[in-house]
Enzyme design. Structure first.
Site, mmCIF file in Angstrom:
data_model
loop_
_atom_site.group_PDB
_atom_site.id
_atom_site.type_symbol
_atom_site.label_atom_id
_atom_site.label_comp_id
_atom_site.label_asym_id
_atom_site.label_seq_id
_atom_site.Cartn_x
_atom_site.Cartn_y
_atom_site.Cartn_z
ATOM 1 N N HIS A 94 5.766 -9.802 0.276
ATOM 2 C CA HIS A 94 5.325 -8.696 -0.745
ATOM 3 C C HIS A 94 6.476 -8.730 -1.891
ATOM 4 C CE1 HIS A 94 4.539 -4.431 -2.344
ATOM 5 N NE2 HIS A 94 5.981 -4.309 -2.373
ATOM 6 N N GLU A 95 7.772 -8.830 -1.609
ATOM 7 C CA GLU A 95 8.556 -8.637 -2.579
ATOM 8 C C GLU A 95 8.567 -9.970 -3.584
ATOM 9 O OE1 GLU A 95 10.271 -6.216 -3.264
ATOM 10 O OE2 GLU A 95 9.875 -5.176 -1.166
ATOM 11 N N HIS A 98 6.330 -9.384 -6.274
ATOM 12 C CA HIS A 98 6.666 -8.810 -7.374
ATOM 13 C C HIS A 98 7.517 -9.774 -8.514
ATOM 14 C CE1 HIS A 98 6.181 -4.773 -6.295
ATOM 15 N NE2 HIS A 98 6.912 -4.623 -5.356
ATOM 16 N N HIS A 102 6.267 -10.795 -12.062
ATOM 17 C CA HIS A 102 7.442 -10.826 -13.249
ATOM 18 C C HIS A 102 6.937 -12.246 -14.047
ATOM 19 C CE1 HIS A 102 11.617 -11.006 -14.674
ATOM 20 N NE2 HIS A 102 10.877 -10.617 -15.785
#
Length: 224
Positions: A94-95, A98, A102
C-alpha cells in the site's frame, strides 16, 4: 443533534480503529509462503514499477507506515518492515502504491501534496479561532466565518485523501495478485486489512464534513 451525530462518528471511529488493530494482529499470524519480509515486498514492488530512487526504511512505532514524497522514502513500522506475513505484505505494498502514484504524477496525490502547506497552517490555528468565534458570535461573527473557512480547508483535505488512499490500496492488491506474491488465502487477508484501513479515512472525512456543516449552520443561524 450535533452531539448525537458526533457521538455516532466517534463510536464508528473507535470501532473501525479497534477492528483494524484486531485484523492486523490476526493476519500477522498468516505467514507468507514466499517468506519475504515487508521490506522485501516493498523493494520488489518499487523495482517492478521501474522505481529505483525511493528508499525503504524502518520507522519506530506501530501502524506508523507512510510514504514521504519530500525525500522519497517508504517508511515502514518495525512490525511491517521485518515481519513476513499477509498484514505486512498488504501495508508495505500500500505504501509503495503511494510511491507509484508519485512517480506517475497521480492527479489526486498532486492536489493533496499542494494542499499540505495550507492545511498545516490552518490546523495550527483553526481550533482557537473557532473557539473564539463561537464565544464572540454575538459581537464579532466574522471571526467564526474565518474559522469556518480554515476548517473547510482541512475538510477538503480529508476528502481529497480518500481517492489517494483507495487508489494506493487498489494498486497494491493488483500488484500482489498479478505477480503472484501471495496465495489466495494470503490475498484475502491483505484485501481485508486494507479495506478496514481505508474505512478509517472515510469516517474521518465524514466526521469533518459533519462538523463543518454544524459550524456553517451556527453562522447562518446567527445571521438570521
Amino acid at each position: 443533534m450535533y452531539l448525537i451525530i458526533m457521538g455516532v462518528f466517534m463510536l464508528a471511529s473507535w470501532y473501525i480503529g479497534n477492528t483494524l488493530q484486531k485484523k492486523f494482529d490476526h493476519y500477522s499470524k498468516l505467514h507468507l509462503r514466499n517468506g519475504m519480509s515487508g521490506a522485501e515486498i516493498a523493494t520488489k514492488m518499487l523495482h517492478d514499477h521501474g522505481i529505483y530512487d525511493v528508499k525503504v526504511i524502518s520507522t519506530p512505532g506501530r501502524l506508523t507506515d507512510h510514504y514521504n514524497p519530500a525525500d522519497k522514502t517508504v517508511n515502514l513500522s518495525e512490525a511491517v518492515y521485518n515481519q513476513r506475513n499477509a498484514a505486512a505484505a498488504a501495508v508495505a505494498a500500500h505504501e509503495v502504491g503511494h510511491a507509484v502514484q508519485h512517480a506517475t504524477a497521480y492527479s489526486w496525490l498532486q492536489m493533496r501534496s499542494k494542499m499540505v502547506p495550507v492545511v498545516s497552517v490552518a490546523s495550527n490555528f483553526v481550533q482557537w479561532i473557532l473557539l473564539a468565534g463561537v464565544l464572540m458570535v454575538n459581537t464579532f461573527p466574522s471571526l467564526l466565518l474565518i474559522g469556518i473557512l480554515l476548517f473547510a480547508t482541512t475538510t477538503v483535505f480529508s476528502i481529497v485523501t480518500l481517492p489517494v488512499e483507495y487508489d494506493a490500496s487498489n494498486r497494491a492488491l493488483a500488484w500482489l495478485k498479478r505477480e503472484k506474491m501471495v496465495s489466495q488465502q494470503e490475498y484475502v487477508g491483505a484485501e481485508d486489512s486494507l479495506k478496514w484501513a481505508a474505512r478509517t479515512y472515510l469516517v474521518a472525512a465524514l466526521s469533518s464534513i459533519g462538523t463543518l456543516l454544524y459550524y456553517v449552520w451556527m453562522y447562518l443561524g446567527r445571521r438570521e
